[in-house]
Design a protein around this motif. Structure first.
Motif: not given
Length: 396
Positions: A347-366
């Motif tokens: 993940l990008s620490s600045k956006t929380m977006m997956a580096k290999t999957q544009p437009g997909l973000y993971f946030i919070g406890e997961c």
């Protein structure tokens, strides 16, 4: 696209993200109400952040990952929102902030933020499948009015982890990450009571309900907070904190007194109350039932004045370095958090977006960022959700 952004999970991270994301934003959750974990937290008053939150209060394979989000959206930013919303709060202990009245006020504040941003929240809705399309994703869902298919540019996964399955927690976020070949670290229950077996459990059953200030250590990590003995084992703030650092088979070292205060108490008692029993002296420092349990395996004189140096050494070891080996923990049933999760390296620490999957973000406890007890995990939800929402805002 049907929506600019779809957020899976109407919890802390998902709602604050939706309050930042412009355009057409839909938040879905399979629960009957939004913010259920917020509502039940802190005894219904929600320990919504901590005055001292920093990256040092989090566990992760990459201890630096959380720094960016925590610095860009701090505890002071969230406190300001709470204050502007007219929510009264107080510091309970160790920087922990709680609502004066009800956690429902935090949920209402977040839902108002989503509404003000133009977002929608749809409950009783579960994701059946996620597939990639050009420029976004198609999500097949089962909602209150039957099956539904939507297309979105940005997909935010904010549906938490495995703890407290009775309120609907699942491993959906981890399975979705793996679907897109995004690595997931080993996960286990954290901030959870310890269980014991055999004679140790029987001993703790005899003092169930007894609490005491303590110093609890495992694997080089120590917390100085109260412990609570239960019919199954050991709980209380210190035990919950240490559980996130414990692995099966590890030993806990429990200090009920410091060596200095113990030896001083013995010296003072020998000088002025030499005829009194060790039990009488130590029950002034610790709960009587706890003292009786700790001292029962020691051969001590009837009078404190007759306590030998060797007996004092043994007593000191028992009260300052009590060695305990838990059978396990109570697991996700009662755990407050999941340790581990979506690998931060993906993940990008600045956006929380997956580096290999544009437009997909993971946030919070997961995500593999787990805070200490005391409002730190909510702060991670606020910070990670905020930066994801800001990243989406830039792209719309």
């Amino acid at each position: 696209m049907d929506f600019d952004t779809l957020i899976i999970g109407a919890g802390a991270a998902g709602l604050i993200c939706a309050a930042q994301a412009p355009g057409k934003c839909l938040v879905i959750d399979h629960a009957k109400a939004a913010g259920e974990k917020i509502r039940i937290s802190g005894g219904g008053r929600c320990n919504f952040t901590n005055l001292y939150a920093s990256a040092e209060n989090y566990i992760s394979r990459n201890p630096h990952f959380a720094k960016s989000a925590l610095a860009r959206y701090t505890q002071w930013d969230f406190i300001d929102w709470v204050a502007r919303s007219g929510i009264a709060y107080h510091e309970k202990t160790l920087g922990q902030l709680f609502c004066d009245t009800s956690a429902k006020e935090i949920v209402a504040m977040l839902l108002k933020g989503v509404a003000d941003a133009g977002g929608q929240v749809q409950l009783n809705t579960s994701v059946q499948s996620v597939t990639t399309i050009e420029g976004g994703y198609t999500i097949q869902m089962s909602g209150p009015h039957g099956p539904l298919s939507v297309t979105v540019r940005h997909l935010v996964v904010a549906c938490g982890g495995k703890p407290i399955p009775k309120i609907g927690a699942t491993d959906f976020a981890l399975r979705l990450a793996q679907q897109f070949s995004i690595p997931v670290t080993q996960t286990y229950a954290g901030l959870v009571p310890f269980t014991f077996s055999g004679a140790q459990q029987e001993a703790f059953q005899a003092i169930s309900g007894v609490a005491a200030p303590a110093r609890l250590q495992t694997n080089g990590t120590t917390f100085e907070e109260p412990v609570l003995f239960t019919h199954r084992g050991l709980s209380g703030p210190a035990a919950l904190q240490v559980s996130s650092y414990w692995a099966p088979g590890d030993t806990l070292t429990l200090g009920l007194l410091t060596e200095a205060e113990l030896r001083q108490a013995v010296r003072d008692a020998k000088e002025t109350e030499g005829r009194k029993s060790p039990l009488t002296i130590f029950t002034r420092l610790l709960p009587a039932r706890l003292v009786s349990l700790v001292l029962q395996d020691l051969v001590l004189p009837e009078r404190i004045a007759d306590l030998t140096a060797a007996q004092l050494d043994r007593l000191t070891e028992h009260l300052t370095q009590w060695q305990l080996t838990p059978a396990g923990t109570e697991g996700y049933r009662t755990a407050e958090v999941m340790v581990g999760g979506v690998d931060t390296a993906a993940l990008s620490s600045k956006t929380m977006m997956a580096k290999t999957q544009p437009g997909l973000y993971f946030i919070g406890e997961c995500v593999d960022v787990t805070g200490w007890l005391g409002g730190y995990n909510f702060q991670w939800a606020w910070s990670s959700g905020w930066v994801a929402g800001q990243a989406i805002k830039v792209k719309l």
